[in-house]
Design an enzyme around this catalytic site. Structure first.
Site, PDB file in Angstrom:
ATOM      1  N   CYS A 209      68.552  34.547  21.429  1.00 35.64           N
ATOM      2  CA  CYS A 209      67.713  33.384  21.166  1.00 35.64           C
ATOM      3  C   CYS A 209      67.146  32.855  22.485  1.00 35.64           C
ATOM      4  CB  CYS A 209      68.545  32.304  20.472  1.00 35.64           C
ATOM      5  SG  CYS A 209      67.636  30.748  20.240  1.00 35.64           S
ATOM      6  N   ASP A 359      62.238  57.540  35.268  1.00 30.61           N
ATOM      7  CA  ASP A 359      63.580  57.559  34.690  1.00 30.61           C
ATOM      8  C   ASP A 359      63.491  58.110  33.273  1.00 30.61           C
ATOM      9  OD1 ASP A 359      66.091  57.096  33.709  1.00 30.61           O
ATOM     10  OD2 ASP A 359      66.039  54.920  33.930  1.00 30.61           O
TER      11      ASP A 359
END
EC number: 6.3.5.13
Length: 450
Positions: A209, A359
């Site tokens: 949240c 990556d």
């Protein structure tokens, strides 16, 4: 337009003509050249246009294409950057390439890289921002999702009069107070298609949240962190939606049939994520006063765009070429493959260049294990990091004897002709996709360019 801008425009247009009429290609060099003469040439080029900026992690190219097709239904001419060259130089090139036909309403719909929103907004003052989603993507370049959103917000704050048309199912897009007018779109499926109260898997990004850091819950989670979210701790919840998908009627890799409002729509492409893209385009089209019938007609003519389920016919094969670049996008493509009814062959091309993200650990987040292994009759593995992908697929349970590693893109093309199925799905990172298309163009399988 001052003298500096005129010189820049002339140099850019001349180089564009030469590249496309003599060398048959080039999407960003004319923009780079023009900016050498005038770094702010975009301001002059974009003068008089109502500009829509489309940004976010996934779906920018398809959403832009759908918006353009819809707006052309009503307004005819619409300027855009169809090649997906979405940084400043590519956008300048799009304006240089456009032939202004004197339309009464001059509209530009531009796909913009998340990190370039501030720079582009400074120069052309957009009418609308369209925000698709934010997921983890190229960590070496963007960082965490909150850093990515900060880059977008920095641009939005430069144009407080512009309307934000955002994915309301992404909690991050309502987490920052902004002065702009706002419209939200999302999914409001019937109760029998909802989950009532659920949480996302623990490794999902963006599920805290924004107000109290409690884990968000969902009345209905569509995928990843997208859905009808709410916080049981502080009451933070999804904003009221202006436009929504009300029902999914049919899905397969080549067709989506769904309902928005009272009307049903069809696009000839697969994946739940593309319903979100269509919904974003619908919201923009309605904002520009298109009727539902006009939107439906434009969707029925949608074209598969560069690398986004691009359809190629070769050696009797029906080949779907699909860009994958991050874990959420990969996972959604794998979910789409689960809707395929026929046997197929799978091709995976993995690179790790700057444009791909260096990556490659994100391939471990894709749920290859969930694919129907019996349905996949053979696998080709290629690209600069083919060993990484080969090992990932072995761990997912695919037999090495059923996999062929290709050392270059010419070999990929040769092996495509030998695959045992008519249907082939190619999942490729960006630079590998460019290299494969270049090799195919050299063999006259597809046209050169984008």
């Amino acid at each position: 337009m001052n003298l500096k801008s005129r010189i820049a425009k002339f140099a850019g247009k001349s180089s564009y003509w030469f590249l496309h009429n003599v060398l048959k290609g080039g999407t960003s060099f004319p923009g780079k050249l023009a900016m050498k003469f005038d770094p702010e040439v975009l301001t002059s080029l974009a003068s008089g246009y109502e500009t829509v900026i489309v940004t976010g992690t996934n779906g920018k190219t398809m959403t832009t294409a759908l918006i353009v097709e819809a707006l052309r239904e009503k307004y005819g001419d619409v300027l855009t950057n169809p090649s997906g060259s979405n940084m400043e130089q590519g956008i300048v090139t799009a304006f240089l390439a456009h032939k202004d036909n004197g339309a009464d309403r001059r509209i530009a719909v531009l796909e913009v890289d998340e990190a370039n929103v501030k720079l582009v907004t400074k120069l052309l003052q957009p009418t609308c921002f369209v925000l698709t989603n934010i997921f983890r993507d190229q960590m070496d370049r963007y960082g965490e999702i909150y850093t990515t959103y900060e880059k977008i917000v920095a641009g939005i704050k430069l144009a407080p009069q512009a309307t934000i048309i955002a994915n309301g199912d992404a909690s991050i897009f309502s987490s920052v107070e902004l002065a702009n007018p706002k419209l939200f779109f999302g999914f409001n499926l019937p109760s029998d298609q909802q989950q009532n109260d659920t949480t996302a898997p623990v490794n999902t990004d963006g599920i805290l949240c924004p107000r109290c850091d409690h884990i968000l819950h969902y009345h209905d989670r569509i995928y990843a962190n997208l859905g009808d979210f709410f916080c049981p701790n502080c009451g933070y919840q999804r904003p009221q939606l202006t436009y929504s998908v009300n029902r999914i009627i049919e899905q397969n890799p080549n067709r989506l049939h769904f309902q928005m409002g009272l009307k049903e729509y069809t696009i000839d492409i697969g994946g739940t994520y593309n319903i979100y893209n269509a919904l974003a385009a619908y919201a923009v089209a309605r904002h520009f006063d298109l009727s539902e019938d006009e939107i439906a007609r434009s969707f029925s003519r949608n074209k598969r765009v560069f690398g986004r389920q691009e359809l190629i016919t070769y050696a009797g094969k029906k080949i779907d070429l699909i860009l994958v670049k991050n874990p959420v996008g990969l996972d959604e493509v794998l979910h789409m493959l689960d809707t395929e009814q026929d046997n197929y062959s799978l091709v995976t091309l993995l690179n790790a260049n700057h444009a791909d993200g260096i990556d490659t650990s994100w391939i471990w987040d894709g749920q290859f294990e969930d694919l129907n292994h019996d349905q996949i009759k053979h696998i080709l593995v290629g690209g600069e990091r083919s060993k990484d992908m080969h090992f990932r697929l072995e761990v997912a349970g695919f037999e090495p004897d059923n996999m062929t590693t290709c050392n270059n893109y010419e070999e990929v093309i040769n092996q495509l002709a030998q695959l045992p199925t008519k249907k082939v799905y190619i999942l490729s990172t960006y630079t590998a996709l460019l290299a494969l298309r270049k090799a195919m163009a050299e063999q006259k399988i597809i046209k050169a360019g984008m």
